[in-house]
Enzyme design. Sequence first.
Site: not given
Ligand code: HEM
Ligand SMILES: [Cu+2]
Lengths: 517, 293
Positions: A67, A96, A132, A160-161, A244, A246, A248, A259, A293-294, A319, A322, A441
Amino acid sequence: MAHGPAKGIKRWLFTTNHKDIGTLYLWFSFAMFLVGGLFAMIIRAELFQPGMQLVTPEFFNQMTTMHGLVMVFGAIMPAFVGLANWMIPLMIGAPDMALPRMNNLSFWILPFAFLILVATLFMEGGGPNFGWTFYAPLSTTYAPDSVNYFIFAIHLMGASSIMGAINIIATVLNMRAPGMTLMKMPLFVWTWLITAFLLLAVMPVLAGAVTMMLMDINFGTSFFDAAGGGDPVLFQHIFWFFGHPEVYIIILPAFGVISAIIPTFSRKPLFGYSSMVYATAAIAFLSFIVWAHHMFTVGMPLAGELYFMYATMLIAVPTGVKVFNWITTMFRGAISFETPMLFAIAFVILFTIGGFTGLMLAIAPSDIQYHDSYFVVAHFHYVMVAGAVFSGTAAVYYWLPKWCGRMYNETMGKLHFWIAFIGFNIAFFPQHFLGLAGMPRRYADYALQFADWNMVSSIGAFIYGAAQILFLYNVIATIVAGKPVKEAKVWEGAEGLEWTVPTPAPYHTFATPPAVK
Amino acid sequence: MASESNYYYVPESSKLPIFTALGMGLCAYGAGSWVQGHSPMVFLIGAVILAAVLWAWFGAVIRENLAGLYNERVERSFVWGMSWFIFSEVMFFAVFFGALFYVRTIALPELGSPLETELLWKGFEPSWPLHVTPEMAVAGEAAKFKGPREIIDPWHIPLINTIILLSSSVTVHFAHTALKNANRRMFIGWLAVTVLLGAIFLGFQIYEYGEAYRHLGLTLNAGIYGTTFFMLTGFHGAHVTIGTFMLLVQLVRAIKGHFSADNCFGFEASSWYWHFVDVVWVGLFIFVYVLGS
Ligand code: HEM
Ligand SMILES: [Cu+2]
């Protein structure tokens, strides 16, 4: 190049036309959205009640993994590349994309890549089951045999990307009409330009990560094996150095769409254009220096925890700029609430919720509690679904009349919006509670105290899933039988070169560049 | 209307890309089944298709160029394309260098920390080059990952190879200058020398690998030292091979008279690639060979 499209299937197989390729990307993305959505429905159906009902735990793990992979790499990323293909040449007055044949190649790689990826589900030992994020050693020592196909599928997606990103950079830097200076470009073009740089910087890193896996699994290297002097945590560093940025890559083009839509339906120019550009660049830069931070729970030195905590919080500043600008654009505007605008407003509200939960997760000491819980799942679905997917949906309703010369049915569009909006929130808001209460999870079963909210969440997910069928119906109904639109400027408040070409957009546009004042 | 067709050359629809994608798809699937122990057949079919299509594709581009379809703007797209492609390659190498630095400064000291040696790897002492892996410290000769007995001396073959590759960057530059001065003979001559130097470099590299495997116990399986050593130098070697091949193609084209002072993108792109490969080598020489011994 003066003539129209070729006849039949050959048009789509051999095309070099940016509009055709954009269409291909968009349909492919929608197909993947349905496939990934099917996996999500299986997950939510199993989690409807505690205990094991429908699938085995092994299969459940494959579903969560597939997924995530299908949605990120198959649905969201190609959707925005499709929009880029359609809109960037129209927005900057180019005939083009800069490298049209490579453009076709970067699309047609994807069906092969996903064919291989999805085929792993039918192989002996099953498909990828390591999440994933495919952390080693789950994805190396303990991986199913099919992991090798997964690795090469990722390589294809990366190729591709990278080609897509190169094409976008060359187009934006080289193909703008005279007078279209960088600071006159629509924000969608700006956000994509910056996204393309992010892609070029991190897709090779992902390729490196899977290459190391391949070598560890098959050729006896020890990148991620402490016995030989390597380190599984190294995998996490490399993955998140890609991962990370990614997220963005996923959200910046979505910012660009929002916008474009909010000014149109507020009938006001975008507030703070240049600050939007700088904020985008700042977010992109910061996204490279916050990856750990992950990894707050892997055992970093205190200085590392603190650094990554504060650096992550810093992202909230651009952010916030914006979000402020979008709201200020609407302030005292003559707002009307057509479907694209509804999705855009929902985006601003729900994305902001996701941003705030992100800030909560960024607090290292608290994250030790939230990490790998449903709170994280709720966070990223607020930013990725209510963020990226809502924005993509808004973009389709917004530009569909320009693409096919027919208007969608506003009532049906609004119906789709409300079902999606309500379904989404029922599905994901309760997951915050579940996470805070301690539900981890990626498990096929859970303790009894989590039963109620899980059932609610599943019901919401089914509603949101059903809304997508309505979306598909709306798009097809519009293309086949929508009310014809003739005006070049489909929306009265819209600005930009894409609204100066006839509706529907002719097969070739801007063979000679327009003059931009 | 004349300006319309001259503004930018947008190629007609083409069979080339989708067959390239087919070739890549078969290669990917075939590689997956090959490493799993099945026959390499699918991979080989994919590779043949890929090679044939790329041949046709580059041929088409060269013909279009000779037909004068590419104006300055089209050329600039190629320049951007190649430059940012090289940037992505830089990032690919950066990961492997990053892994090397991470292992040396973070992973190994951690593995040698009191806690780890107490609980997991009794008697392990971090060092670089890592002759005794953590597993070896515990299991001795029975270990799967055995560190190298010896490593490559940077001041012999690697130094020679550094000199060769650095000179080749200079010779390719001489070729470029000769081309700009419309001196055809010198252009071809220096280009040929560059290709030759590339080939010699590869020869030495193969010899060095042979030594490592046969006499030094330095293999891909020799713990993290062997891992980083072979992955970094191996990917570099692969890139030198590609670069040499690219320059060889340009040499053939030069002999056929395809290039002029203001129409030589194919050659220039290959030479940028060559310089990039050269810079990576300098990084390898310093961080893998000299500082790694
Ligand atoms: C102010 C902006 C953001 C902050 C401060 C933030 C912070 C964080 C933090 C600290 C985690 C880790 C949590 C953990 O695993 O314990 C996390 C996970 C995640 N964030 Fe954000 N995030 C932000 C914006 C975004 C945006 C814009 C996206 C995507 C469009 C995003 C997608 C994700 C994803 C996919 C995960 C989980 C990844 C995984 O473990 O599978 N985040 N975020
Ligand atoms: Cu992140």
